[in-house]
Design a protein around this motif. Sequence first.
Motif, PDB file in Angstrom:
ATOM      1  N   ARG A  79     -30.865   0.797  10.304  1.00 19.11           N
ATOM      2  CA  ARG A  79     -31.697   1.561  11.391  1.00 19.11           C
ATOM      3  C   ARG A  79     -32.401   0.660  12.334  1.00 19.11           C
ATOM      4  NH1 ARG A  79     -36.869   3.613   8.805  1.00 19.11           N
ATOM      5  NH2 ARG A  79     -37.654   3.920  11.389  1.00 19.11           N
ATOM      6  N   GLU A  80     -32.294   1.095  14.017  1.00 20.54           N
ATOM      7  CA  GLU A  80     -32.793   0.834  15.243  1.00 20.54           C
ATOM      8  C   GLU A  80     -34.476   0.613  15.351  1.00 20.54           C
ATOM      9  OE1 GLU A  80     -31.429   0.122  20.026  1.00 20.54           O
ATOM     10  OE2 GLU A  80     -29.758   0.789  18.187  1.00 20.54           O
ATOM     11  N   VAL A 133     -22.746   7.114   6.156  1.00 19.85           N
ATOM     12  CA  VAL A 133     -23.043   6.335   8.002  1.00 19.85           C
ATOM     13  C   VAL A 133     -24.650   5.961   7.505  1.00 19.85           C
ATOM     14  CG1 VAL A 133     -23.740   6.253  10.234  1.00 19.85           C
ATOM     15  CG2 VAL A 133     -21.712   7.484   9.361  1.00 19.85           C
ATOM     16  N   TRP A 134     -25.137   6.790   6.696  1.00 17.64           N
ATOM     17  CA  TRP A 134     -26.543   6.056   6.278  1.00 17.64           C
ATOM     18  C   TRP A 134     -27.381   6.448   5.313  1.00 17.64           C
ATOM     19  CZ3 TRP A 134     -31.903   8.922   5.772  1.00 17.64           C
ATOM     20  CH2 TRP A 134     -32.702   8.481   5.824  1.00 17.64           C
ATOM     21  N   THR A 135     -28.132   5.989   4.510  1.00 17.42           N
ATOM     22  CA  THR A 135     -28.709   6.731   3.174  1.00 17.42           C
ATOM     23  C   THR A 135     -29.915   6.115   3.055  1.00 17.42           C
ATOM     24  OG1 THR A 135     -29.047   7.597   0.857  1.00 17.42           O
ATOM     25  CG2 THR A 135     -27.668   4.545   1.372  1.00 17.42           C
ATOM     26  N   GLY A 136     -31.018   6.763   2.928  1.00 18.28           N
ATOM     27  CA  GLY A 136     -32.679   6.032   2.210  1.00 18.28           C
ATOM     28  C   GLY A 136     -33.375   7.023   2.606  1.00 18.28           C
ATOM     29  N   PHE A 137     -34.800   7.011   3.246  1.00 14.09           N
ATOM     30  CA  PHE A 137     -35.672   7.980   2.915  1.00 14.09           C
ATOM     31  C   PHE A 137     -36.289   7.643   4.584  1.00 14.09           C
ATOM     32  CE2 PHE A 137     -35.245   7.652  -1.856  1.00 14.09           C
ATOM     33  CZ  PHE A 137     -35.279   8.893  -2.113  1.00 14.09           C
ATOM     34  N   PHE A 138     -36.247   8.798   5.255  1.00 15.35           N
ATOM     35  CA  PHE A 138     -36.889   9.254   6.931  1.00 15.35           C
ATOM     36  C   PHE A 138     -37.423  10.386   6.965  1.00 15.35           C
ATOM     37  CE2 PHE A 138     -36.913  10.566  10.968  1.00 15.35           C
ATOM     38  CZ  PHE A 138     -37.235   8.925  11.584  1.00 15.35           C
ATOM     39  N   TRP A 139     -38.956   9.813   7.036  1.00 14.86           N
ATOM     40  CA  TRP A 139     -40.036  10.846   7.554  1.00 14.86           C
ATOM     41  C   TRP A 139     -39.879  12.275   8.598  1.00 14.86           C
ATOM     42  CZ3 TRP A 139     -41.816  12.680   3.867  1.00 14.86           C
ATOM     43  CH2 TRP A 139     -43.458  14.415   4.287  1.00 14.86           C
ATOM     44  N   ALA A 140     -39.463  12.843   8.758  1.00 11.26           N
ATOM     45  CA  ALA A 140     -38.959  13.995   9.908  1.00 11.26           C
ATOM     46  C   ALA A 140     -40.411  14.581   9.719  1.00 11.26           C
ATOM     47  CB  ALA A 140     -38.117  14.673   9.534  1.00 11.26           C
ATOM     48  N   SER A 144     -39.601  13.281  14.782  1.00 10.51           N
ATOM     49  CA  SER A 144     -38.511  11.845  14.766  1.00 10.51           C
ATOM     50  C   SER A 144     -37.494  11.567  14.965  1.00 10.51           C
ATOM     51  CB  SER A 144     -39.566  12.121  13.151  1.00 10.51           C
ATOM     52  OG  SER A 144     -41.192  12.454  12.739  1.00 10.51           O
ATOM     53  N   THR A 145     -38.036  10.337  15.610  1.00  5.49           N
ATOM     54  CA  THR A 145     -36.456   9.903  15.783  1.00  5.49           C
ATOM     55  C   THR A 145     -35.471   9.082  14.772  1.00  5.49           C
ATOM     56  OG1 THR A 145     -36.898  10.420  18.169  1.00  5.49           O
ATOM     57  CG2 THR A 145     -34.123   8.768  17.242  1.00  5.49           C
ATOM     58  N   LEU A 146     -34.697   9.272  14.181  1.00  4.52           N
ATOM     59  CA  LEU A 146     -34.027   8.051  13.385  1.00  4.52           C
ATOM     60  C   LEU A 146     -33.185   7.377  14.478  1.00  4.52           C
ATOM     61  CD1 LEU A 146     -32.760   6.668  10.585  1.00  4.52           C
ATOM     62  CD2 LEU A 146     -31.875   9.008   9.978  1.00  4.52           C
ATOM     63  N   GLU A 147     -33.082   6.156  14.766  1.00  3.77           N
ATOM     64  CA  GLU A 147     -31.597   5.804  15.695  1.00  3.77           C
ATOM     65  C   GLU A 147     -30.634   4.949  14.714  1.00  3.77           C
ATOM     66  OE1 GLU A 147     -33.836   3.951  18.709  1.00  3.77           O
ATOM     67  OE2 GLU A 147     -35.499   5.027  18.501  1.00  3.77           O
ATOM     68  N   LEU A 148     -30.090   4.743  14.629  1.00  5.34           N
ATOM     69  CA  LEU A 148     -28.984   3.996  13.870  1.00  5.34           C
ATOM     70  C   LEU A 148     -27.433   2.918  14.607  1.00  5.34           C
ATOM     71  CD1 LEU A 148     -27.660   7.162  11.052  1.00  5.34           C
ATOM     72  CD2 LEU A 148     -29.789   5.388  11.109  1.00  5.34           C
ATOM     73  N   TYR A 149     -27.431   2.202  14.473  1.00  9.73           N
ATOM     74  CA  TYR A 149     -27.038   1.353  15.097  1.00  9.73           C
ATOM     75  C   TYR A 149     -25.203   1.392  14.893  1.00  9.73           C
ATOM     76  CZ  TYR A 149     -30.834  -2.362  15.948  1.00  9.73           C
ATOM     77  OH  TYR A 149     -31.711  -2.878  16.033  1.00  9.73           O
ATOM     78  N   ARG A 150     -24.658   0.761  15.760  1.00  9.45           N
ATOM     79  CA  ARG A 150     -23.468   1.681  15.878  1.00  9.45           C
ATOM     80  C   ARG A 150     -21.852   0.995  14.758  1.00  9.45           C
ATOM     81  NH1 ARG A 150     -18.812  -0.682  18.745  1.00  9.45           N
ATOM     82  NH2 ARG A 150     -17.965   1.645  19.358  1.00  9.45           N
ATOM     83  N   ASP A 151     -22.976  -0.056  14.249  1.00  4.42           N
ATOM     84  CA  ASP A 151     -22.174  -1.143  13.132  1.00  4.42           C
ATOM     85  C   ASP A 151     -22.041   0.339  11.468  1.00  4.42           C
ATOM     86  OD1 ASP A 151     -22.816  -4.051  14.214  1.00  4.42           O
ATOM     87  OD2 ASP A 151     -24.178  -2.951  14.073  1.00  4.42           O
ATOM     88  N   GLY A 152     -22.997   0.959  11.832  1.00  3.40           N
ATOM     89  CA  GLY A 152     -22.583   2.066  10.760  1.00  3.40           C
ATOM     90  C   GLY A 152     -21.613   2.897  10.964  1.00  3.40           C
ATOM     91  N   TYR A 153     -20.936   3.557  11.473  1.00  5.46           N
ATOM     92  CA  TYR A 153     -19.404   4.094  12.046  1.00  5.46           C
ATOM     93  C   TYR A 153     -18.959   3.719  13.088  1.00  5.46           C
ATOM     94  CZ  TYR A 153     -22.434   4.569  16.144  1.00  5.46           C
ATOM     95  OH  TYR A 153     -23.452   4.790  17.175  1.00  5.46           O
TER      96      TYR A 153
END
Length: 282
Positions: A79-80, A133-140, A144-153
């Motif tokens: 995550r970014e 692309v991403w897995t985990g737990f993110f509280w929405a 709330s914004t989940l930011e993902l580096y492009r390395d995941g895709y």
Amino acid sequence: MKKISLLALFAALVMSVNATDIWTGSKHVSWDDGGLQIAADQFAAAQPGNLIKVHFTGATDGIEFKVMNAHFDHLAGSREAAWISGDGAFEQFLTQTAVDSLKAYGLEIIGANFTCTKVELLESKTLKEGFTVWTGFFWADEWSTLELYRDGYCNVDLSQATALRIYSEANRSDFVINIKENWDEGGQIADQTAMTAGEGYMELPLTDDLRTRLANASHWMIQFNKEAGDPFNVTDIVLVMAKEEGFENTAVDAKAVKSFRNGMLVIEKNGKFYNALGAEVK
């Protein structure tokens, strides 16, 4: 106050029994002092769905996970804007691409200011079908914004993707989702009005235009607003892939050979090369 789901609680109980310490000590991490580097052989037993748990003290900023290749790319699925504060622990779940790169290059844990005291590798969850692309737990909660580096895709052949699925524990579909590449007026890629509800997920069917936008985005910003309902955990961001004839994108048999070329995982099988999704690389 964040609520812990029964799934997360059960996972925590299982992980406490199946934890492996891959580093212990005291290392101050900063841009000046450098990061904590862990060799590739420490990840020999890592599997997709495992997680890395970093214990820290005195944090005042964020944490980043990088693979120790030539460019120190961000770990796929990390995550970014992963902010940490005070004393605690941060959990980074592993995708297939993350596992492959850790086994090849090892890991650097870096950030502006914290002291690392222990790093564990724990068993955790089973990944969803498709390319995670991403897995985990993110509280929405509220915006709330989940930011993902492009390395995941960035190494995904998005021409083979049919949909993007956003899994959560909301048990409803009456909440806001915005998929953005930036905060500019033209940065919106899609929202929930273009999605359909499935069992435990919202699905965005992909057109050629959407595939191009997603592939070219410098990062993915997935924003949630709970609206009138309760806040909830987001658990997985998955690309649904078309099946390639003669090659399963979710498994590689014992005769296949993995290697990295120009930072991309490639798989050699029967004299041909494929990416991590099973699409042939010419």
